[in-house]
Design an enzyme around this catalytic site. Structure first.
Site, PDB file in Angstrom:
ATOM      1  N   HIS A  41       0.544  -1.113  -0.014  1.00  0.00           N
ATOM      2  CA  HIS A  41       0.068  -0.001  -0.066  1.00  0.00           C
ATOM      3  C   HIS A  41       0.861   1.419   0.043  1.00  0.00           C
ATOM      4  CE1 HIS A  41      -3.545  -2.465   2.088  1.00  0.00           C
ATOM      5  NE2 HIS A  41      -3.108  -2.614   0.767  1.00  0.00           N
ATOM      6  N   CYS A  98      -5.934  -3.978   7.408  1.00  0.00           N
ATOM      7  CA  CYS A  98      -4.709  -4.859   7.574  1.00  0.00           C
ATOM      8  C   CYS A  98      -4.611  -5.680   8.852  1.00  0.00           C
ATOM      9  CB  CYS A  98      -3.387  -3.472   7.555  1.00  0.00           C
ATOM     10  SG  CYS A  98      -2.911  -3.128   6.039  1.00  0.00           S
ATOM     11  N   PHE A 122      -0.992  -8.133   5.010  1.00  0.00           N
ATOM     12  CA  PHE A 122       0.047  -7.638   4.668  1.00  0.00           C
ATOM     13  C   PHE A 122       0.185  -6.341   4.131  1.00  0.00           C
ATOM     14  CE2 PHE A 122       0.565 -12.320   4.186  1.00  0.00           C
ATOM     15  CZ  PHE A 122       0.448 -12.508   5.578  1.00  0.00           C
ATOM     16  N   CYS A 123      -0.789  -5.434   4.330  1.00  0.00           N
ATOM     17  CA  CYS A 123      -0.634  -4.217   3.694  1.00  0.00           C
ATOM     18  C   CYS A 123      -0.571  -4.179   2.206  1.00  0.00           C
ATOM     19  CB  CYS A 123       0.182  -3.151   4.282  1.00  0.00           C
ATOM     20  SG  CYS A 123      -0.378  -2.430   5.879  1.00  0.00           S
ATOM     21  N   ALA A 124      -1.103  -5.424   1.794  1.00  0.00           N
ATOM     22  CA  ALA A 124      -0.970  -5.657   0.250  1.00  0.00           C
ATOM     23  C   ALA A 124      -2.230  -6.317  -0.051  1.00  0.00           C
ATOM     24  CB  ALA A 124       0.336  -6.427  -0.050  1.00  0.00           C
TER      25      ALA A 124
END
Length: 458
Positions: free
Chosen positions: A129, A400, A380-382
């Site tokens: 992100h 998240c 995982f902020c993805a």
């Protein structure tokens, strides 16, 4: 890796000393155990060398660029020498600027604020992100997740060719943003080839090296990228500092990222009651306020430590650990390792997986509570990437790290184990054995959800 190569990796490079290596943690089943920190992709433990260097400097701390006193002058020299050290570590070009920031996220937001008018940004949905979200004021083209490095290059070339064919190349700048190593799969991206494709179509490229720089040498010149961004806290220097390094022209032309002292060269009152400001053209333009000299110095110290240890030896040992983990997980049929590019893709010490019959948050909680092993669970902020790998709509919403799904949404999250230069063999061996035992025998304790987290029941 052959047996002889594995032995050589262990002989050539022992784990680098890091803080926390002697910390013990309690287990819910009783007793204590040395903590196995296997969440390097989030924050790597500080190198002992970094901590010692900072501690030695601390008594001499003074304001930077602000005072005539000895300590202020010493701190200023230390800060600017740190800038040169990091620039050398990144093999920057002579005319590049290196700005100290708070993190990779801060660096990419700074660059986003410096984009020329009408800039078009191309970014893969696979990004963290930090590199997926900052471009809200630009025209953004999101590219689908590729399944091979070659497809990544072809996808970018096709998108850029469409821009050229429509006549946009001559009417506005363009920027490509790409990761060097995935924070989810650990897989290395074809950065040099993507940079060549970008430049062939008149675009520039910024490299998110947050997960690459701690594991591999990063050369701005060799990769031919226009900018590189990374965080100190992933480079064994966790003191809230980061770096943006690269082409100076867009940075010099942009309004200061923050307005204030340090960024301004001259401020005068006008007769109409306002003020006129002349801003610095150097990196100071985007470093307003009192800079984080300890953060900058800690990054420079880490850069020196990694360079002196030798990346060839560090990479060899890490690949030995990667293969040990992947081989161990492959022996557990219930485990599925997540990958974009396939089993043979080169990667750093970051591996994500799911376990049949387990919620990932439950599994991660059991690893911590029953074995003293710290890993990460969640998205995982993805989010788009993990959801793509797990087979869900990449546009679904989620928070998240939260194991609980939104109403009407599938519960999706994964487990990530990550390691690096400070990881001892014992931590990896304990992790593989714990996975096998949890899958085979089950958890020894009961768990419940509290504030969106899975925790041991008491």
């Amino acid at each position: 890796m052959s047996v002889s190569t594995a032995a050589a990796a262990q002989t050539i490079c022992a784990p680098l000393p890091v803080l926390g290596r002697d910390v013990t943690v309690p287990l819910v089943t009783g007793g204590e155990v040395s903590y196995a920190a296997l969440d390097y992709a989030a924050s790597a433990p500080a190198l002992q060398r970094v901590w010692d260097d900072v501690a030695a400097y601390a008594p001499y701390y003074g304001s930077v660029h602000r005072g005539a006193g000895y300590l202020s002058q010493l701190s200023t020299d230390l800060f600017e020498n740190a800038r040169r050290t990091v620039a050398e570590f990144l093999d920057c070009r002579p005319d590049d600027q290196l700005v100290f920031t708070r993190s990779t996220t801060d660096s990419l937001n700074l660059l986003a604020a410096a984009l020329p008018a009408d800039c078009q940004v191309f970014v893969f949905e696979t990004e963290h992100h930090a590199s997926l979200l900052p471009w809200k004021d630009a025209r953004v083209t999101y590219l689908d997740a590729p399944r091979t490095p070659r497809q990544a290059v072809a996808t970018l070339e096709s998108a850029l060719a469409g821009r050229t064919a429509s006549g946009q190349e001559g009417h506005g700048p363009a920027l490509v943003c790409v990761t060097g190593a995935s924070n989810v799969t650990g897989e290395l991206w074809p950065v040099r080839e993507l940079a060549a494709a970008a430049h062939a179509h008149g675009a520039r490229i910024v490299l998110d090296a947050a997960q690459l720089a701690p594991h591999h040498p990063v050369s701005v010149r060799d990769l031919d990228v226009d900018w590189v961004a990374f965080s100190g806290h992933k480079l064994y220097a966790p003191f809230g500092s980061g770096v943006l390094a690269g082409r100076a022209d867009w940075l010099r032309a942009a309004e200061p990222y923050l307005a204030g002292g340090g960024a301004s060269r001259k401020v005068t009152r006008r007769q109409d009651g306002g003020v006129d400001v002349e801003w610095h053209e150097s990196a100071a333009r985007h470093e307003a306020g009192s800079p984080n000299v300890i953060g900058a110095y800690s990054i420079a110290s880490a850069c020196k430590a990694l360079t002196e240890a030798g990346f060839d030896a560090l990479v060899a040992r890490e690949q030995y650990l990667v293969e040990k983990v992947r081989t161990g997980l492959a022996e557990v049929p219930e485990v599925r390792i997540l990958s974009l590019f396939g089993d043979d893709a080169p990667r750093v010490g970051v591996i994500s997986f799911v376990v049949d019959g387990w919620n990932s948050s439950h599994f991660a909680a059991a690893l911590s509570a029953e074995y003293g092993i710290g890993v990460r669970d969640g998205l995982f902020c993805a989010h788009p990437l993990v959801r793509t790998l797990l087979g869900s709509d990449p546009q679904s919403q989620g928070e998240c790290g939260a194991p609980e799904a939104a109403p009407g949404e599938k519960s999706l999250n994964a487990i990530r184990v990550s390691f690096g230069a400070g990881t001892p063999d014992e931590h990896v061996d304990r992790f593989v054995a714990a996975v096998r035992e949890l899958v085979t025998v089950g958890a020894k304790w009961t768990y419940r959800t509290e504030d969106g987290r899975c925790v041991p029941a008491v």
